[in-house]
Design a protein around this motif. Sequence first.
Motif, PDB file in Angstrom:
ATOM      1  N   SER A  79      27.480-112.076 -68.584  1.00 58.10           N
ATOM      2  CA  SER A  79      26.532-110.750 -68.568  1.00 58.10           C
ATOM      3  C   SER A  79      27.546-109.868 -69.281  1.00 58.10           C
ATOM      4  O   SER A  79      26.924-109.084 -70.278  1.00 58.10           O
ATOM      5  N   ASP A  80      28.582-109.505 -69.088  1.00 51.89           N
ATOM      6  CA  ASP A  80      29.630-108.855 -69.507  1.00 51.89           C
ATOM      7  C   ASP A  80      29.624-109.072 -71.238  1.00 51.89           C
ATOM      8  O   ASP A  80      29.822-108.360 -72.255  1.00 51.89           O
ATOM      9  N   ARG A  85      28.366-108.059 -77.012  1.00 45.59           N
ATOM     10  CA  ARG A  85      27.799-108.599 -78.293  1.00 45.59           C
ATOM     11  C   ARG A  85      26.736-107.659 -78.930  1.00 45.59           C
ATOM     12  O   ARG A  85      26.611-107.109 -79.971  1.00 45.59           O
ATOM     13  N   ASN A  86      25.924-107.151 -77.803  1.00 41.32           N
ATOM     14  CA  ASN A  86      24.768-106.197 -78.099  1.00 41.32           C
ATOM     15  C   ASN A  86      25.348-105.024 -78.601  1.00 41.32           C
ATOM     16  O   ASN A  86      24.782-104.445 -79.231  1.00 41.32           O
ATOM     17  N   GLU A 218      33.594-112.206 -86.419  1.00 39.65           N
ATOM     18  CA  GLU A 218      32.343-112.205 -85.503  1.00 39.65           C
ATOM     19  C   GLU A 218      32.714-113.329 -84.306  1.00 39.65           C
ATOM     20  O   GLU A 218      31.821-112.914 -83.356  1.00 39.65           O
ATOM     21  N   ASP A 219      33.791-114.037 -84.173  1.00 34.16           N
ATOM     22  CA  ASP A 219      34.162-114.671 -83.068  1.00 34.16           C
ATOM     23  C   ASP A 219      34.929-114.235 -81.991  1.00 34.16           C
ATOM     24  O   ASP A 219      35.226-114.835 -81.046  1.00 34.16           O
ATOM     25  N   ILE A 220      35.255-112.933 -82.215  1.00 37.25           N
ATOM     26  CA  ILE A 220      36.018-112.323 -81.281  1.00 37.25           C
ATOM     27  C   ILE A 220      35.127-111.087 -80.734  1.00 37.25           C
ATOM     28  O   ILE A 220      34.939-109.896 -81.602  1.00 37.25           O
ATOM     29  N   LEU A 221      34.821-111.147 -79.315  1.00 35.13           N
ATOM     30  CA  LEU A 221      33.975-110.038 -78.699  1.00 35.13           C
ATOM     31  C   LEU A 221      34.671-109.096 -78.028  1.00 35.13           C
ATOM     32  O   LEU A 221      35.413-109.655 -77.118  1.00 35.13           O
ATOM     33  N   TYR A 224      32.829-102.360 -75.473  1.00 37.67           N
ATOM     34  CA  TYR A 224      32.542-100.982 -76.173  1.00 37.67           C
ATOM     35  C   TYR A 224      33.628 -99.812 -75.735  1.00 37.67           C
ATOM     36  O   TYR A 224      33.844-100.032 -74.617  1.00 37.67           O
ATOM     37  N   GLY A 225      34.131 -99.449 -76.831  1.00 43.11           N
ATOM     38  CA  GLY A 225      35.276 -98.107 -76.498  1.00 43.11           C
ATOM     39  C   GLY A 225      36.433 -98.474 -76.547  1.00 43.11           C
ATOM     40  O   GLY A 225      37.253 -98.049 -76.558  1.00 43.11           O
TER      41      GLY A 225
END
Length: 827
Positions: A79-80, A85-86, A218-221, A224-225
């Motif tokens: 979920s995290d 990603r979102n 794009e493969d490293i997530l 936010y912040g």
Amino acid sequence: MATNIDKALFQQPTGIAESAEGVDPIEIEIVDPEAVRIEMGDLEIEIEKAEPSIEDFDANLAEYISDSALQSLANDLSSDIDNDRNSRKDWEKTYTEGLKLLGLNMEERTEPWNGASGVFHPMITEAVVRFQSETITETFPAAGPVRTKIVGKETPEKREAAQRVADDMNFQLTEVMKEFRAEHERMLWSLPATGSAFKKVYFDPNFDRQVSIFIPAEDILLPYGTSDIQKCHRVTHQMRKTKNEIIKLQQAGFYRDVDIGEPDKATSEINKAKDKETGFSDLNDDRFTLYESHVDLYLKDDPMCDADAEIALPYVVTMIRGTNTVLSVRRNWREDDDLHLKRQHFVHYQYIPGFGAYGFGLFHLIGGFAKSATSLMRQLIDAGTLSNLPGGLKSRGLRIKGDDTPIAPGEFRDVDVGSGTIRDNILPLPYKEPSQVLMTLLGNVVDEGRRFAATADMKVSDMGANAPVGSTLALLERQLKVMTAVQARVHYSLKEELQLLAAIIRDYTGDEYTYEPDGEEGPRAKASDYRHVDILPVSDPNAATLSQRVVQYQAVIQMAQMAPDIYDLPALHRGMLDVLGIKNADKLIPLEDDMKPVDPVTENQAVLRGKPVKAFLHQDHKAHIAVHTAPMQDPAIMALIGQNPKAPMIQAAMMAHIAEHIGFAYRQQIEQQMGVPLPPEDEKLPPEIEVALSAMMAQAAVQVSQQSQAQAAQQQAQQQMQDPVVQMQMQELQIKQGELALKERKLQVDAATKADELELKKQALDSKMELEGFKAGQQAQQAEKRLQGEQEREGVRMGADIAKNRAQAALQAAQMLVNSKKESKPK
């Protein structure tokens, strides 16, 4: 026959063979190095292999955590990751749109008509290719990307260790890790376009060595912040592995042995855009998507977690996307680290740092310019197409044979005209030629985009033919300011990557080199070498291009021409050759640091040939000075040298070399007087030690000076003794000293003679006084005895005669003594 069996230190006790007779033999069975079984008659000893437990630091904690706890952990973590990603959807959209501007795929357009221009302006692609080409040559030259820096005090042993580490690292990156350069170039292609690129450094058990792979942004997530990947509490790597690769890692014990199911076919929009631009499709892609999350967690099942404090510790959790099957949970700190600091495995390369964790690339900076330039270029091409092949309207009664195909050059076709002339039946549309305004606008857009991306070429007209090097350097600095900053960021990130690789090489490889490194001591343990040095890239962060470095060296060479005495010209020209990439620069311009100790005759030959020479502290400096000064005192040699046009240079070089020996000899004299060796010349001394040494050196210097003065005076006296004039003066002095000695002896004889004469006079006076006294006595006796008879007078007269004769005899004896002394006196 030689054997490898060492002899025992003590002899075997007697009687062992006899006592062993009739005893059952001992059978030892080793099934596994950690499991041993021993049988001796009825006695059986079995040492079982220790079973792994959760207490083992390197254990896979997923083997010991319950399935429900693992599922809960996987669901929360998944979920995290989805939230991460979102949170970057807009960033992914810009990324996807930017890929279209690269123009890697030829677009077949049907709007506004079929076959309209689908050209893309190569503004971004040109900048990407130029950046990749310039940076790969700077960061990865043919000899390797690694140089070393000594940590702490520099010693000959550390210098040799630094050279061995540099050779070994370059050997690993160029020969062993053959994929390193390809991965590095892929990273340099992606970095300027997207603004961020990542490298992952780890030890791969499949290859049994260290690896460094490129990971696209794009493969490293990242959550936010986040602004720094080093301090991020969750970094997720989206990996793709085949079923066979996962099974191999399960067999090796790295992953948990569970059913992995079937792969998830989900594909991101970025991957779809990449496939479209490159012409690939994922129809046959049967790889699994894995999430490897480097995350801070509080695992109550881990005995190393503090249950009271409930502080999250760094772990690496690997699970399969879609099914959330956890493959491994491993601790991500060093076993001996009491602070439990997270181990770093990722290196973040940034083009232009932005507001968040991801950097800004050309898609963000000049994407609008590239899109506008593409639109203007298409309009100009389409306008030219319409102007050359215009369309229009024709009447229904006009019939042209083959009217659906263009008319070829020199071709005439039949036309059926219903009424009137052909001109009356055809009305061409008023298409204009390509607009000059659009052309000018396109040029301005392209120039602004290139200038903003720092990819514009410098105009030669900006520099005069005789412009000073300083002015040229200033123009280069202004032109390459942005690119220099980008290169500096790449240099810093590459340093982090190389240091991570060095740590793995130090910790995971053997103690001996796979080849014999340079050095007099031969192979040494790698760990001891790597601890003494720091790993750095060979690239120069202060100069982004070769031309910039060449101009910098030219500026220094111009300054050296004005004051050549204060510059090391061989080192300066040697550095220029290294910058230009000239091979064997050490042979073309040998430096003093490259010199090795040789005998003094060889040094004389080198000086005569114009080759550099160097003195060393351990040499016999008095002997070297004697050998060096001997040819300068040889008239035959000096006559031949005098005919050489380089005679002043040869003499200056010889005198400079002799001065080196004199300096070292003086240093040895100071050390002898002090009784302790002096610290190395390049060692930095604390102020208090420097002050104490200065006082001791002052006393030693006075003593050395006094000894030198005494020796100089003695030598001067010896030299004067050999002078003919001085010898004549010494002979005259000896003659004068002989005359003075004769005069002194004459004076002594004269004094003795005078003393003898005085003694004789005294004796004569005494005799006379005795005679006078006797006479007086006689007269008294005569006066007293006058009355005696005449008979006594005769007796008195006889006594007087006897005394007279005695006095005469004494006087004669004294006169004979004086005459004998005069005869013995030297003439």
